[in-house]
Design a protein around this motif. Structure first.
Motif, PDB file in Angstrom:
ATOM      1  N   GLU A 113      51.532  32.523   9.115  1.00 41.54           N
ATOM      2  CA  GLU A 113      51.664  34.225   9.155  1.00 41.54           C
ATOM      3  C   GLU A 113      50.806  35.196   9.486  1.00 41.54           C
ATOM      4  O   GLU A 113      51.287  35.633  10.813  1.00 41.54           O
ATOM      5  CB  GLU A 113      52.342  34.754   7.674  1.00 41.54           C
ATOM      6  N   VAL A 114      49.680  34.548  10.115  1.00 41.85           N
ATOM      7  CA  VAL A 114      48.362  35.578  10.952  1.00 41.85           C
ATOM      8  C   VAL A 114      49.216  35.156  12.398  1.00 41.85           C
ATOM      9  O   VAL A 114      48.553  35.681  12.828  1.00 41.85           O
ATOM     10  CB  VAL A 114      46.902  34.908  10.333  1.00 41.85           C
ATOM     11  N   GLY A 115      48.932  33.916  12.138  1.00 39.21           N
ATOM     12  CA  GLY A 115      49.379  33.372  13.690  1.00 39.21           C
ATOM     13  C   GLY A 115      50.456  34.053  14.420  1.00 39.21           C
ATOM     14  O   GLY A 115      49.581  34.588  15.237  1.00 39.21           O
ATOM     15  N   ALA A 116      51.749  34.052  13.462  1.00 39.11           N
ATOM     16  CA  ALA A 116      52.493  34.967  14.721  1.00 39.11           C
ATOM     17  C   ALA A 116      52.147  35.790  14.458  1.00 39.11           C
ATOM     18  O   ALA A 116      52.619  37.388  15.993  1.00 39.11           O
ATOM     19  CB  ALA A 116      54.033  34.737  13.536  1.00 39.11           C
ATOM     20  N   ARG A 117      51.564  36.997  13.776  1.00 40.47           N
ATOM     21  CA  ARG A 117      51.027  38.262  13.704  1.00 40.47           C
ATOM     22  C   ARG A 117      50.607  38.319  14.830  1.00 40.47           C
ATOM     23  O   ARG A 117      50.792  40.073  15.122  1.00 40.47           O
ATOM     24  CB  ARG A 117      50.628  38.725  12.319  1.00 40.47           C
ATOM     25  N   ALA A 118      49.423  37.601  15.146  1.00 42.16           N
ATOM     26  CA  ALA A 118      48.381  37.898  16.486  1.00 42.16           C
ATOM     27  C   ALA A 118      49.814  37.530  18.341  1.00 42.16           C
ATOM     28  O   ALA A 118      49.005  37.113  18.784  1.00 42.16           O
ATOM     29  CB  ALA A 118      47.261  37.144  16.748  1.00 42.16           C
ATOM     30  N   GLY A 119      50.685  37.309  17.365  1.00 44.40           N
ATOM     31  CA  GLY A 119      52.107  37.121  18.476  1.00 44.40           C
ATOM     32  C   GLY A 119      51.549  35.183  19.206  1.00 44.40           C
ATOM     33  O   GLY A 119      53.189  35.635  20.377  1.00 44.40           O
ATOM     34  N   CYS A 120      51.189  34.831  18.278  1.00 42.42           N
ATOM     35  CA  CYS A 120      51.565  33.613  18.683  1.00 42.42           C
ATOM     36  C   CYS A 120      52.148  32.959  17.940  1.00 42.42           C
ATOM     37  O   CYS A 120      52.150  32.625  17.341  1.00 42.42           O
ATOM     38  CB  CYS A 120      49.682  32.865  18.737  1.00 42.42           C
ATOM     39  N   PRO A 121      54.101  32.190  18.418  1.00 43.23           N
ATOM     40  CA  PRO A 121      54.268  31.822  17.679  1.00 43.23           C
ATOM     41  C   PRO A 121      53.580  29.793  17.277  1.00 43.23           C
ATOM     42  O   PRO A 121      53.067  29.959  17.898  1.00 43.23           O
ATOM     43  CB  PRO A 121      55.498  30.246  18.951  1.00 43.23           C
ATOM     44  N   ALA A 122      53.795  30.393  16.024  1.00 47.28           N
ATOM     45  CA  ALA A 122      53.739  29.376  14.940  1.00 47.28           C
ATOM     46  C   ALA A 122      54.753  28.287  14.323  1.00 47.28           C
ATOM     47  O   ALA A 122      55.817  28.965  13.965  1.00 47.28           O
ATOM     48  CB  ALA A 122      52.486  30.218  14.223  1.00 47.28           C
TER      49      ALA A 122
END
Length: 321
Positions: free
Chosen positions: A240-249
């Motif tokens: 979730e943290v990665g996705a929120r930072a704009g990186c597909p996870a």
């Protein structure tokens, strides 16, 4: 002789820290040492940590995983999981004269102690966490029914009506999203400025460090792979943290779950692992990537960890004997 096809370059950003934290390492060692000392089977109430591979390996050594104490015989050791248990569980084990080993992470135990202290001081307690998670069940189970109110979202915080707004304290699950929790705490503090806080942040150092490393990786990566099981709270939070930072996870159990279609057009992939995922799973993912790509591996270090926790005396004495 046919020339080997040219492989596409791929940079792997390895997040550090990643994988096992001190609490997970201690819990796994407790099960292993208990099997060594007392022989198989050793019963474990709930998954010792939330990772399928760890559980399967311990099962192969002689651990039997159960959900409730009434599934355990009186004459075999039982280990309580790293997530902690309600007070009623060790009380019942003591009544049955069972040999039990408590693998609760010491940082979860700290939350238990603080909740008890606030309760004894007459404060109403708010617990920020996820309903149904074993850690939340264990923390709420330290106190009488109704003494703790669970808050999961900012909306819950805004709807909460305390008995006495001037006599509140809060605690949190140790594996939450740092950013999400900050938003919930801010909403509560805005309404209840006298609310008592933990002496030290309840979200544990390992959760915080792994999320910070993911944030750093996600600024450079085109894709993030998080190695961990779907029932692992801290692993889910990393994705979730990665996705929120704009990186597909993508959260994956192991290398076999890797879908190479995700890597179409990807030049840089971030790799991390939840606190309950062993490092050999990380290596397995890297090895699988190396089958298709010409890898360059870089470390992205957010913090260094040197935390260790002691084993229960009954096991550490066996070790030194």
């Amino acid at each position: 002789m046919t020339a080997s096809p040219v492989r596409t370059p791929l940079t792997v950003l390895l997040a550090a820290p990643r994988g096992f934290c001190a609490g997970v390492d201690r819990a796994i060692q407790i099960v292993e040492r208990a099997i060594e000392k007392f022989g198989a089977p050793v019963y474990v109430r709930h998954e010792i940590v939330h990772n399928r591979h760890v559980v399967e390996r311990l099962r192969s050594l002689g651990a039997i995983f159960v959900e409730e104490l009434d599934e355990c015989p009186d004459d075999r050791p039982v280990v309580f999981s790293a997530h902690g248990v309600p007070k009623s569980v060790p009380a019942e084990a003591g009544r049955r004269q069972m040999l039990y080993l408590d693998a609760t992470c010491p940082l979860v135990s700290k939350v238990h102690v603080e909740a008890q202290r606030h309760h004894e001081a007459g404060k109403e307690i708010v617990l920020i966490g996820h309903a149904g998670h074993p850690e939340v069940i264990g923390t709420m189970g330290q106190l009488p029914d109704g003494a703790v109110t669970l808050i999961e979202t900012v909306e819950d915080a805004l709807a909460f009506t305390p008995k006495d707004p001037a006599n509140l304290a809060f605690a949190t699950q140790t594996t939450l999203s740092v950013d999400d929790t900050a938003g919930i705490v801010a909403a509560l503090r805005a309404r209840f400025p006298l609310m008592a806080a933990p002496h030290k942040e309840d979200i544990c150092y390992a959760t915080t460090n792994r999320q910070e490393a993911v944030k750093s990786v996600s600024t450079r990566a085109d894709l993030l792979l998080v190695i961990g099981s779907a029932n692992s709270s801290n692993s889910v939070r990393l994705a979730e943290v990665g996705a929120r930072a704009g990186c597909p996870a993508h959260l994956i159990d192991d290398a076999q779950a890797l879908d190479f279609a995700w890597l179409d057009g990807v030049r840089t992939v971030g790799v991390t692992a939840g606190a309950s995922a062993p490092e050999d799973l990380v290596q397995g993912v890297i090895d699988r990537l190396a089958e298709r790509f010409d890898l360059t591996i870089e470390m992205e270090e957010a913090a260094r960890e040197a935390v260790t926790f002691k084993l229960p005396r009954v096991l550490s004495e066996a070790e030194s004997a």
